[in-house]
Scaffold this motif. Structure first.
Motif, PDB file in Angstrom:
ATOM      1  N   VAL A   1       1.018  -1.205   0.153  1.00 38.85           N
ATOM      2  CA  VAL A   1      -0.134  -0.032  -0.056  1.00 38.85           C
ATOM      3  C   VAL A   1       0.805   1.382  -0.156  1.00 38.85           C
ATOM      4  CG1 VAL A   1      -1.749   1.344   1.283  1.00 38.85           C
ATOM      5  CG2 VAL A   1      -1.827  -1.111   1.313  1.00 38.85           C
ATOM      6  N   GLY A   2       0.594   2.010  -0.920  1.00 36.20           N
ATOM      7  CA  GLY A   2       1.407   3.428  -0.818  1.00 36.20           C
ATOM      8  C   GLY A   2       1.432   3.864  -2.321  1.00 36.20           C
ATOM      9  N   SER A   3       1.740   5.338  -2.523  1.00 33.11           N
ATOM     10  CA  SER A   3       2.092   5.539  -3.895  1.00 33.11           C
ATOM     11  C   SER A   3       2.849   4.720  -4.752  1.00 33.11           C
ATOM     12  CB  SER A   3       2.525   7.074  -3.847  1.00 33.11           C
ATOM     13  OG  SER A   3       1.789   8.121  -3.269  1.00 33.11           O
ATOM     14  N   ILE A   4       2.455   4.531  -5.835  1.00 32.14           N
ATOM     15  CA  ILE A   4       3.197   3.432  -6.850  1.00 32.14           C
ATOM     16  C   ILE A   4       4.287   4.509  -7.659  1.00 32.14           C
ATOM     17  CG2 ILE A   4       3.066   1.606  -8.499  1.00 32.14           C
ATOM     18  CD1 ILE A   4       0.269   1.344  -7.544  1.00 32.14           C
ATOM     19  N   GLU A   5       5.340   4.466  -7.019  1.00 31.91           N
ATOM     20  CA  GLU A   5       6.445   5.484  -7.650  1.00 31.91           C
ATOM     21  C   GLU A   5       7.702   4.588  -7.522  1.00 31.91           C
ATOM     22  OE1 GLU A   5       7.362   9.031  -4.905  1.00 31.91           O
ATOM     23  OE2 GLU A   5       5.170   8.630  -4.327  1.00 31.91           O
ATOM     24  N   THR A   6       8.602   5.442  -8.297  1.00 36.29           N
ATOM     25  CA  THR A   6       9.944   4.717  -8.093  1.00 36.29           C
ATOM     26  C   THR A   6      10.649   4.625  -6.839  1.00 36.29           C
ATOM     27  OG1 THR A   6      10.415   5.766 -10.536  1.00 36.29           O
ATOM     28  CG2 THR A   6      12.084   4.947  -9.052  1.00 36.29           C
ATOM     29  N   ARG A   7      10.643   5.621  -6.031  1.00 32.80           N
ATOM     30  CA  ARG A   7      11.117   5.532  -4.737  1.00 32.80           C
ATOM     31  C   ARG A   7      10.821   4.374  -3.785  1.00 32.80           C
ATOM     32  NH1 ARG A   7       9.521   7.851   0.076  1.00 32.80           N
ATOM     33  NH2 ARG A   7       8.135   9.340  -1.260  1.00 32.80           N
ATOM     34  N   LYS A   8       9.319   4.032  -4.129  1.00 35.40           N
ATOM     35  CA  LYS A   8       8.782   3.000  -3.206  1.00 35.40           C
ATOM     36  C   LYS A   8       9.099   1.495  -3.526  1.00 35.40           C
ATOM     37  CE  LYS A   8       5.926   6.050  -1.237  1.00 35.40           C
ATOM     38  NZ  LYS A   8       5.648   6.016   0.415  1.00 35.40           N
ATOM     39  N   ASN A   9       9.727   1.442  -4.787  1.00 39.52           N
ATOM     40  CA  ASN A   9      10.645   0.432  -5.140  1.00 39.52           C
ATOM     41  C   ASN A   9       9.788  -0.872  -5.157  1.00 39.52           C
ATOM     42  OD1 ASN A   9      12.926  -0.964  -5.590  1.00 39.52           O
ATOM     43  ND2 ASN A   9      13.352  -1.483  -3.571  1.00 39.52           N
ATOM     44  N   LEU A  10       8.342  -0.987  -5.580  1.00 41.61           N
ATOM     45  CA  LEU A  10       7.588  -1.994  -5.699  1.00 41.61           C
ATOM     46  C   LEU A  10       8.146  -3.170  -6.544  1.00 41.61           C
ATOM     47  CD1 LEU A  10       4.830  -3.367  -5.113  1.00 41.61           C
ATOM     48  CD2 LEU A  10       4.109  -2.126  -7.025  1.00 41.61           C
ATOM     49  N   MET A  11       9.139  -2.900  -7.647  1.00 41.37           N
ATOM     50  CA  MET A  11       9.844  -3.386  -8.504  1.00 41.37           C
ATOM     51  C   MET A  11      10.540  -4.919  -7.800  1.00 41.37           C
ATOM     52  SD  MET A  11      10.267  -4.451 -11.720  1.00 41.37           S
ATOM     53  CE  MET A  11      10.192  -2.830 -12.535  1.00 41.37           C
ATOM     54  N   LEU A  12      10.943  -4.499  -6.486  1.00 37.93           N
ATOM     55  CA  LEU A  12      11.701  -5.375  -5.674  1.00 37.93           C
ATOM     56  C   LEU A  12      10.626  -6.649  -5.487  1.00 37.93           C
ATOM     57  CD1 LEU A  12      14.454  -6.535  -4.265  1.00 37.93           C
ATOM     58  CD2 LEU A  12      13.406  -5.467  -2.198  1.00 37.93           C
ATOM     59  N   ALA A  13       9.565  -6.354  -5.133  1.00 31.32           N
ATOM     60  CA  ALA A  13       8.476  -7.399  -4.797  1.00 31.32           C
ATOM     61  C   ALA A  13       8.125  -7.977  -5.995  1.00 31.32           C
ATOM     62  CB  ALA A  13       7.225  -6.684  -4.007  1.00 31.32           C
ATOM     63  N   LEU A  14       7.911  -7.472  -7.036  1.00 30.63           N
ATOM     64  CA  LEU A  14       7.528  -7.934  -8.400  1.00 30.63           C
ATOM     65  C   LEU A  14       8.496  -8.748  -8.894  1.00 30.63           C
ATOM     66  CD1 LEU A  14       5.570  -8.018 -10.429  1.00 30.63           C
ATOM     67  CD2 LEU A  14       6.470  -6.215 -11.723  1.00 30.63           C
ATOM     68  N   LYS A  15       9.733  -8.607  -8.812  1.00 25.36           N
ATOM     69  CA  LYS A  15      10.949  -9.416  -9.317  1.00 25.36           C
ATOM     70  C   LYS A  15      10.936 -10.792  -8.329  1.00 25.36           C
ATOM     71  CE  LYS A  15      13.843  -5.968 -11.693  1.00 25.36           C
ATOM     72  NZ  LYS A  15      15.325  -5.340 -11.541  1.00 25.36           N
ATOM     73  N   ALA A  16      10.801 -10.323  -7.137  1.00 25.43           N
ATOM     74  CA  ALA A  16      10.767 -11.668  -6.155  1.00 25.43           C
ATOM     75  C   ALA A  16       9.522 -12.516  -6.374  1.00 25.43           C
ATOM     76  CB  ALA A  16      10.720 -10.952  -4.595  1.00 25.43           C
ATOM     77  N   LEU A  17       8.584 -11.977  -7.013  1.00 25.66           N
ATOM     78  CA  LEU A  17       7.297 -13.045  -7.206  1.00 25.66           C
ATOM     79  C   LEU A  17       7.791 -14.056  -8.281  1.00 25.66           C
ATOM     80  CD1 LEU A  17       4.203 -12.791  -6.207  1.00 25.66           C
ATOM     81  CD2 LEU A  17       4.034 -11.735  -8.452  1.00 25.66           C
ATOM     82  N   LYS A  18       8.774 -13.896  -8.961  1.00 25.03           N
ATOM     83  CA  LYS A  18       9.193 -14.901 -10.083  1.00 25.03           C
ATOM     84  C   LYS A  18       9.664 -16.355  -9.095  1.00 25.03           C
ATOM     85  CE  LYS A  18      12.132 -13.712 -12.790  1.00 25.03           C
ATOM     86  NZ  LYS A  18      13.100 -13.249 -13.979  1.00 25.03           N
ATOM     87  N   ASN A  19      10.226 -16.071  -7.734  1.00 25.65           N
ATOM     88  CA  ASN A  19      10.567 -17.221  -7.123  1.00 25.65           C
ATOM     89  C   ASN A  19       9.650 -17.642  -5.978  1.00 25.65           C
ATOM     90  OD1 ASN A  19      13.131 -16.981  -8.470  1.00 25.65           O
ATOM     91  ND2 ASN A  19      13.781 -15.365  -7.285  1.00 25.65           N
ATOM     92  N   VAL A  20       8.420 -17.275  -5.950  1.00 25.58           N
ATOM     93  CA  VAL A  20       7.279 -17.504  -5.110  1.00 25.58           C
ATOM     94  C   VAL A  20       6.436 -18.571  -5.680  1.00 25.58           C
ATOM     95  CG1 VAL A  20       5.528 -16.399  -3.628  1.00 25.58           C
ATOM     96  CG2 VAL A  20       7.817 -15.515  -3.767  1.00 25.58           C
ATOM     97  N   PRO A  21       5.814 -19.398  -5.062  1.00 24.41           N
ATOM     98  CA  PRO A  21       4.825 -20.241  -5.369  1.00 24.41           C
ATOM     99  C   PRO A  21       3.707 -19.737  -6.194  1.00 24.41           C
ATOM    100  CG  PRO A  21       5.237 -21.133  -3.174  1.00 24.41           C
ATOM    101  CD  PRO A  21       6.123 -19.759  -3.488  1.00 24.41           C
ATOM    102  N   GLU A  22       3.475 -20.085  -7.150  1.00 25.50           N
ATOM    103  CA  GLU A  22       2.448 -19.423  -8.411  1.00 25.50           C
ATOM    104  C   GLU A  22       1.165 -19.084  -7.881  1.00 25.50           C
ATOM    105  OE1 GLU A  22       1.853 -21.586 -12.010  1.00 25.50           O
ATOM    106  OE2 GLU A  22       4.238 -21.489 -12.565  1.00 25.50           O
ATOM    107  N   GLU A  23       0.667 -19.467  -6.802  1.00 20.27           N
ATOM    108  CA  GLU A  23      -0.783 -19.526  -6.193  1.00 20.27           C
ATOM    109  C   GLU A  23      -0.577 -18.187  -5.411  1.00 20.27           C
ATOM    110  OE1 GLU A  23       1.096 -22.466  -3.255  1.00 20.27           O
ATOM    111  OE2 GLU A  23       1.023 -22.136  -5.387  1.00 20.27           O
ATOM    112  N   ILE A  24       0.551 -17.548  -5.141  1.00 20.18           N
ATOM    113  CA  ILE A  24       0.665 -16.373  -4.479  1.00 20.18           C
ATOM    114  C   ILE A  24       0.582 -15.064  -5.368  1.00 20.18           C
ATOM    115  CG2 ILE A  24       2.136 -15.017  -2.805  1.00 20.18           C
ATOM    116  CD1 ILE A  24       0.903 -17.518  -1.637  1.00 20.18           C
ATOM    117  N   HIS A  25      -0.165 -14.321  -5.369  1.00 20.20           N
ATOM    118  CA  HIS A  25      -0.237 -12.877  -6.269  1.00 20.20           C
ATOM    119  C   HIS A  25       0.353 -11.567  -5.341  1.00 20.20           C
ATOM    120  CE1 HIS A  25      -3.161 -14.476  -9.328  1.00 20.20           C
ATOM    121  NE2 HIS A  25      -2.874 -15.707  -8.485  1.00 20.20           N
ATOM    122  N   LEU A  26       0.499 -10.760  -6.281  1.00 18.09           N
ATOM    123  CA  LEU A  26       1.076  -9.485  -5.340  1.00 18.09           C
ATOM    124  C   LEU A  26      -0.011  -8.465  -5.937  1.00 18.09           C
ATOM    125  CD1 LEU A  26       2.945  -7.490  -4.148  1.00 18.09           C
ATOM    126  CD2 LEU A  26       4.350  -7.147  -6.471  1.00 18.09           C
TER     127      LEU A  26
END
Length: 403
Positions: free
Chosen positions: A208-233
């Motif tokens: 939760v929070g403004s979806i902007e560069t500083r908030k660094n949501l890309m880290l969580a999105l990239k990590a999603l590749k190594n998480v079980p497929e039934e888990i969404h972001l």
């Protein structure tokens, strides 16, 4: 004591500085009801959250009176409000959002300013040049003329000392809490309605929070590749150009069906979204504090956040933290939490104990002690910057642009 408060953000903003301003007015009026609070606002706006503050018997709004000041309300707030403060018998004025009126130190009125962060100095690349100059002028001036400075975290306190050379003895750390609605468990029926309304997946990680560069949501999105497929972001927040970068990464890495964005979510639905999530992630590179972490913990969610700023202060020692560039570290932390029920229960239960320091009565008492400190010494708070006397008129014009 009659306390004046800069309430522009309280009536104009629905998130961030607005939430902080309303929260502080509400808890002070509730737990320090011996004072009278005058909320100085440049103009009236429709805001039900602000209107609730006026239900306190010791709270009322104050607006500019003359037609000229009504027309140039931003200039009134920054320069000419002092006359009204004196007429109202204000003994202490609190700038709730990083600034104070020019010349407040010459009125005899004590002043406090809350500084939320100095991210524009630490990460200037995230801000336009003109905005940085305006923020720097206003924040520095307020820090130098205020009797006391409130920092919303130890991290912000360190930055105030570092960038503005303010002595530690002048700064108090008073945290912010969050609305009581996040501690109330939502019914299963409401959760079902919210899940259907926003097409939320069965199992998801929440941000939760403004979806902007500083908030660094890309880290969580990239990590999603190594998480079980039934888990969404699921990410809830204001859309910026950064969203396009995230969507492109999701498309190229076959994550489109597991990545969900929700913009303009009504506050009334947010507690249910928190409580439907399995885990909260906050990988921001730098924050002044990190209120979404507090909201998530009140919602009984385990938290994973980033190192490097103040997020450890918000989440406490039983939340997990990873380097904001460590994709594998984020993946490992997510997998550890979702697969270890005992760990999740410990993170939540210990988090509930840690949250006590953010109780409303505790924070109101701390702020009242800051106010009292203003009257312990009659000495001038500090030396006024030499360039204050030569502020260009364009500053006033820029203030009027709401910067």
């Amino acid at each position: 004591m009659i306390i004046g408060l800069d309430a522009k953000r309280a009536i104009a903003n629905h998130t961030g500085l607005g939430n902080y301003s309303r929260f502080m007015v509400d808890i002070m009026a509730t737990y320090q009801e011996g004072h009278r609070y005058r909320l100085f606002i440049p103009k009236k706006k429709n805001n039900s959250s602000y209107e609730k503050l006026l239900k306190h018997a010791n709270v009322r709004s104050e607006l500019p009176h003359s037609s000229t000041m009504k027309r140039f309300s931003s200039l009134w707030r920054s320069f000419f409000i002092k006359k009204d403060l004196l007429k109202q018998g204000v003994q202490l004025y609190h700038g709730l959002s990083n600034e104070l009126p020019i010349g407040i130190h010459k009125t005899g009125i004590k002043s406090v300013v809350t500084i939320h962060d100095l991210i524009f100095l630490r990460y200037p690349e995230y801000y336009h040049s003109i905005d940085r100059k305006i923020y720097n002028f206003k924040f520095r001036y307020a820090c130098q003329v205020a009797n006391r400075i409130v920092a919303i975290s130890e991290c912000t306190k360190r930055d105030i000392m570092h960038f503005y050379n303010i002595p530690e003895s002048k700064i108090d750390v008073v945290y912010q809490g969050c609305g009581a609605q996040y501690s109330v468990m939502v019914s299963d029926e409401v959760k079902k309605q919210v899940r259907e309304k926003y097409a939320l997946p069965d199992r998801f990680i929440l941000n939760v929070g403004s979806i902007e560069t500083r908030k660094n949501l890309m880290l969580a999105l990239k990590a999603l590749k190594n998480v079980p497929e039934e888990i969404h972001l699921v990410a809830v927040g204001r859309r910026t150009a950064y969203v396009d970068e995230l969507l492109e990464y999701a498309r190229l890495n076959n994550l489109e069906n597991r990545f969900h964005l929700i913009h303009d979510l009504p506050h009334v639905d947010l507690p249910a979204v928190y409580q439907l999530a399995e885990l909260f992630v906050y990988p921001s590179r730098f924050e002044g504090f990190g209120i979404p972490i507090i909201e998530a913990m009140h919602s009984q969610l385990p938290v994973i956040a980033a190192t490097g700023s103040c997020l450890e202060e918000a989440g406490g020692e039983h939340s997990l933290y990873v380097n904001p560039d460590d994709v594998q570290g984020m993946s490992d932390a997510i997998n550890r939490v979702i697969s270890d029920e005992e760990l999740r229960e410990e993170m939540v239960s210990e988090g509930n104990i840690y949250l006590r320091r953010f109780n409303e009565d505790v924070l109101a008492d701390q702020m009242n002690k800051v106010y009292s400190k203003c009257f312990l010494s009659e000495k001038s708070p500090s030396i006024v910057p030499e360039d204050i006397q030569t502020v260009p008129y364009t500053y006033g014009k820029l203030v009027a642009d709401n910067r």
